[in-house]
Write an enzyme that holds these catalytic residues in place. Structure first.
Site, mmCIF file in Angstrom:
data_model
loop_
_atom_site.group_PDB
_atom_site.id
_atom_site.type_symbol
_atom_site.label_atom_id
_atom_site.label_comp_id
_atom_site.label_asym_id
_atom_site.label_seq_id
_atom_site.Cartn_x
_atom_site.Cartn_y
_atom_site.Cartn_z
ATOM 1 N N ILE A 1 49.025 39.814 45.183
ATOM 2 C CA ILE A 1 50.446 39.918 45.545
ATOM 3 C C ILE A 1 50.673 39.159 46.846
ATOM 4 C CG2 ILE A 1 52.319 41.481 46.214
ATOM 5 C CD1 ILE A 1 51.122 43.589 44.375
ATOM 6 N N ALA B 1 45.232 38.637 51.458
ATOM 7 C CA ALA B 1 44.354 37.727 50.713
ATOM 8 C C ALA B 1 44.338 38.067 49.226
ATOM 9 C CB ALA B 1 42.929 37.791 51.272
ATOM 10 N N HIS C 1 56.916 55.838 41.204
ATOM 11 C CA HIS C 1 56.515 54.545 40.621
ATOM 12 C C HIS C 1 55.262 54.807 39.778
ATOM 13 C CE1 HIS C 1 55.535 50.373 40.034
ATOM 14 N NE2 HIS C 1 54.360 50.543 40.609
ATOM 15 N N ASP D 1 60.445 48.177 39.168
ATOM 16 C CA ASP D 1 60.844 48.946 37.983
ATOM 17 C C ASP D 1 62.341 48.740 37.703
ATOM 18 O OD1 ASP D 1 58.188 50.442 37.933
ATOM 19 O OD2 ASP D 1 58.958 50.936 39.918
ATOM 20 N N ARG E 1 62.760 45.428 36.231
ATOM 21 C CA ARG E 1 62.271 45.462 34.834
ATOM 22 C C ARG E 1 63.332 46.061 33.917
ATOM 23 N NH1 ARG E 1 56.287 47.729 36.583
ATOM 24 N NH2 ARG E 1 55.230 45.703 36.626
HETATM 25 N N1 LIG Z 1 54.794 49.257 43.702
HETATM 26 C C1 LIG Z 1 54.680 48.298 42.828
HETATM 27 O O1 LIG Z 1 55.655 47.982 42.128
HETATM 28 C C2 LIG Z 1 53.389 47.558 42.624
HETATM 29 C C3 LIG Z 1 53.354 46.454 41.765
HETATM 30 C C4 LIG Z 1 52.163 45.760 41.607
HETATM 31 C C5 LIG Z 1 51.009 46.164 42.271
HETATM 32 N N2 LIG Z 1 51.073 47.239 43.089
HETATM 33 C C6 LIG Z 1 49.912 47.658 43.877
HETATM 34 O O2 LIG Z 1 49.776 46.759 44.985
HETATM 35 C C7 LIG Z 1 48.432 46.772 45.457
HETATM 36 C C8 LIG Z 1 47.890 45.362 45.627
HETATM 37 O O3 LIG Z 1 47.792 44.719 44.385
HETATM 38 P P1 LIG Z 1 47.068 43.302 44.254
HETATM 39 O O4 LIG Z 1 47.130 42.938 42.818
HETATM 40 O O5 LIG Z 1 47.574 42.357 45.277
HETATM 41 O O6 LIG Z 1 45.578 43.713 44.599
HETATM 42 P P2 LIG Z 1 44.380 42.794 45.136
HETATM 43 O O7 LIG Z 1 43.132 43.551 44.943
HETATM 44 O O8 LIG Z 1 44.496 41.412 44.575
HETATM 45 O O9 LIG Z 1 44.724 42.708 46.690
HETATM 46 C C9 LIG Z 1 44.613 43.797 47.514
HETATM 47 C C10 LIG Z 1 44.110 43.288 48.849
HETATM 48 O O10 LIG Z 1 44.081 44.401 49.733
HETATM 49 C C11 LIG Z 1 42.938 44.228 50.536
HETATM 50 N N3 LIG Z 1 42.599 45.486 51.192
HETATM 51 C C12 LIG Z 1 41.820 46.500 50.741
HETATM 52 N N4 LIG Z 1 41.738 47.457 51.673
HETATM 53 C C13 LIG Z 1 42.465 47.046 52.718
HETATM 54 C C14 LIG Z 1 42.750 47.594 53.994
HETATM 55 N N5 LIG Z 1 42.219 48.776 54.376
HETATM 56 N N6 LIG Z 1 43.541 46.899 54.832
HETATM 57 C C15 LIG Z 1 44.048 45.699 54.491
HETATM 58 N N7 LIG Z 1 43.793 45.125 53.294
HETATM 59 C C16 LIG Z 1 43.030 45.794 52.430
HETATM 60 C C17 LIG Z 1 41.874 43.703 49.583
HETATM 61 O O11 LIG Z 1 40.798 43.095 50.279
HETATM 62 C C18 LIG Z 1 42.699 42.711 48.774
HETATM 63 O O12 LIG Z 1 42.691 41.417 49.372
HETATM 64 C C19 LIG Z 1 47.665 47.614 44.455
HETATM 65 O O13 LIG Z 1 47.571 48.932 44.950
HETATM 66 C C20 LIG Z 1 48.555 47.570 43.219
HETATM 67 O O14 LIG Z 1 48.314 48.655 42.364
HETATM 68 C C21 LIG Z 1 52.232 47.939 43.285
HETATM 69 O O1 LIG Z 2 50.937 49.411 37.077
HETATM 70 C C1 LIG Z 2 50.216 49.111 38.036
HETATM 71 O O2 LIG Z 2 49.204 49.714 38.349
HETATM 72 C C2 LIG Z 2 50.602 47.920 38.867
HETATM 73 C C3 LIG Z 2 51.974 48.040 39.386
HETATM 74 O O3 LIG Z 2 52.242 49.280 39.938
HETATM 75 C C4 LIG Z 2 53.007 47.666 38.385
HETATM 76 O O4 LIG Z 2 53.933 48.455 38.158
HETATM 77 O O5 LIG Z 2 52.917 46.555 37.828
#
Ligand SMILES: NC(=O)c1ccc[n+]([C@@H]2O[C@H](COP(=O)([O-])OP(=O)(O)OC[C@H]3O[C@@H](n4cnc5c(N)ncnc54)[C@H](O)[C@@H]3O)[C@@H](O)[C@H]2O)c1
Ligand SMILES: O=C(O)C[C@H](O)C(=O)O
Length: 332
Positions: free
Chosen positions: A17, A14, A188, A160, A163
């Site tokens: 991402i 929800a 990361h 990354d 990017r």
């Molecule tokens: N690795 C990468 O390149 C990368 C890139 C972007 C974001 N991220 C990470 O991805 C994650 C999600 O980002 P987002 O912007 O979608 O966040 P968001 O807050 O919009 O969505 C996260 C969702 O996870 C849900 N959630 C929380 N705890 C949970 C659980 N125990 N089980 C299932 N769902 C749960 C929340 O209710 C929310 O809907 C963050 O940790 C963000 O930092 C990683």
């Molecule tokens: O930088 C962050 O916390 C979000 C995500 O991991 C990103 O690289 O965009």
């Protein structure tokens, strides 16, 4: 004959991402235009209504490849029978926070979801952890799901990697699809090392090294690296939200290449369980250059590492070792 549907779990579905990712999966961007899918979407009870809204939109989009949707707040129901698990659920970083700051909230989620996946996912389920701190969440998932082979648990550094490709393509004013074989080493996080020493660009007169074409080592060893390292923070500053469409797209790239294979002569970056290749610390999830074939990744071996790179590989490795300790202290 039509293929059997593949069950794909997206946790945190929800969230931002999730909202970008599920339509990509349902359109065949992740597994191919001839691969039917059944989507399993998990979120927590406060997000249940929003999750149901996403399910309604998936139905309304009438995706031909989408053969079913499970939208639930029950982790066992979500994990049952899944062939691929994309772990996005967790708490994202806000402006001014390092990814490490979100550690304690997120590692405990990954510990408990490890058990559900281990007990209920399909055999040989492939896991991609996206939620931050992505490498360490993946490590915790691996440690608490000992019956899932370590090679099946990975984390996302493809964003990354993409990017880095994007920065080089802008600098040289070439198509991004003509740039290949950059490497993201390590975590990361802002210590990651985007390395162009083996990267090439397709030109009318053959493949040329990026360094030879850019002709600006100061930029490649300075601003290029920091731009890629800090790109996540720059997106948060600009959008007041962390990257979402690029993260979803990179997650599709990661799984597609893992399952369907990397093109001949091309490698990609994946966070995988380290065996100590390139003297990276063993026993952490470290991003390496990998090729994929028959659903298995292999670390590209034998690349020359110069002194500048060595220091950067060590620095990001040391951070991962430290994060591992911190994660365990959060769990105890
Ligand atoms: N690795 C990468 O390149 C990368 C890139 C972007 C974001 N991220 C990470 O991805 C994650 C999600 O980002 P987002 O912007 O979608 O966040 P968001 O807050 O919009 O969505 C996260 C969702 O996870 C849900 N959630 C929380 N705890 C949970 C659980 N125990 N089980 C299932 N769902 C749960 C929340 O209710 C929310 O809907 C963050 O940790 C963000 O930092 C990683
Ligand atoms: O930088 C962050 O916390 C979000 C995500 O991991 C990103 O690289 O965009």
């Amino acid at each position: 004959m039509a293929k059997e549907p593949v069950r794909v779990l997206v946790t945190g579905a929800a969230g931002q991402i999730g909202y970008a990712l599920v339509p990509m999966i349902a359109r065949g961007v992740m597994l191919g235009a001839d691969q039917p899918v059944i989507l399993h979407m998990l979120d927590i009870p406060p997000a249940a209504e929003a999750l149901n809204g996403v399910k309604m939109e998936l139905v309304d989009a009438a995706f031909p490849l989408l053969k079913g949707v499970v939208a639930t707040t029950d982790v066992v129901e979500a994990c049952t029978g899944v062939n691929i698990a994309v772990m996005v659920g967790g708490f994202p970083r806000k402006e001014g926070m390092e990814r490490k700051d979100v550690m304690s909230k997120n590692v405990s989620i990954y510990k408990s979801q490890a058990t559900a996946l281990e007990q209920h996912a399909a055999p040989n389920c492939k896991v991609l952890v996206v939620a931050n701190p992505a490498n360490t969440n993946a490590l915790i998932l691996k440690e608490f799901a000992p019956s899932i082979p370590a090679k099946n648990i990975t984390c996302l550094t493809r964003l990354d990697h993409n990017r880095a490709l994007g920065q080089i393509s802008e600098k040289l004013n070439v198509q991004v699809s003509d740039v290949k074989n950059v490497i993201i080493w390590g975590n990361h996080s802002s210590t990651q090392y985007p390395d162009v020493n083996h990267a090439t660009v397709k030109t009318p007169s053959g493949e040329k090294p990026v360094r030879e074409l850019v002709k600006d080592d100061a930029w490649l060893n300075g601003e290029f690296i920091t731009t890629v390292q800090q790109r996540g923070a720059a997106i948060i500053k600009a959008r007041k939200l962390s990257s979402a469409l690029s993260a979803a797209s990179a997650a599709c790239d990661h799984i597609r290449d893992w399952v369907l294979g990397t093109p001949e002569g091309t490698w990609v970056s994946m966070g995988v369980y380290s065996d100590g290749s390139y003297n990276a610390p063993a026993g952490v999830i470290y991003s390496f250059p990998v090729t994929c074939r028959n659903g298995e990744w292999t670390i590209v071996q034998g690349l020359a590492i110069d002194e500048f790179s060595r220091k950067k590989l060590d620095l990001t490795g040391a951070e991962l070792t430290e994060e591992k300790e911190l994660a365990y202290s959060c769990l105890s």
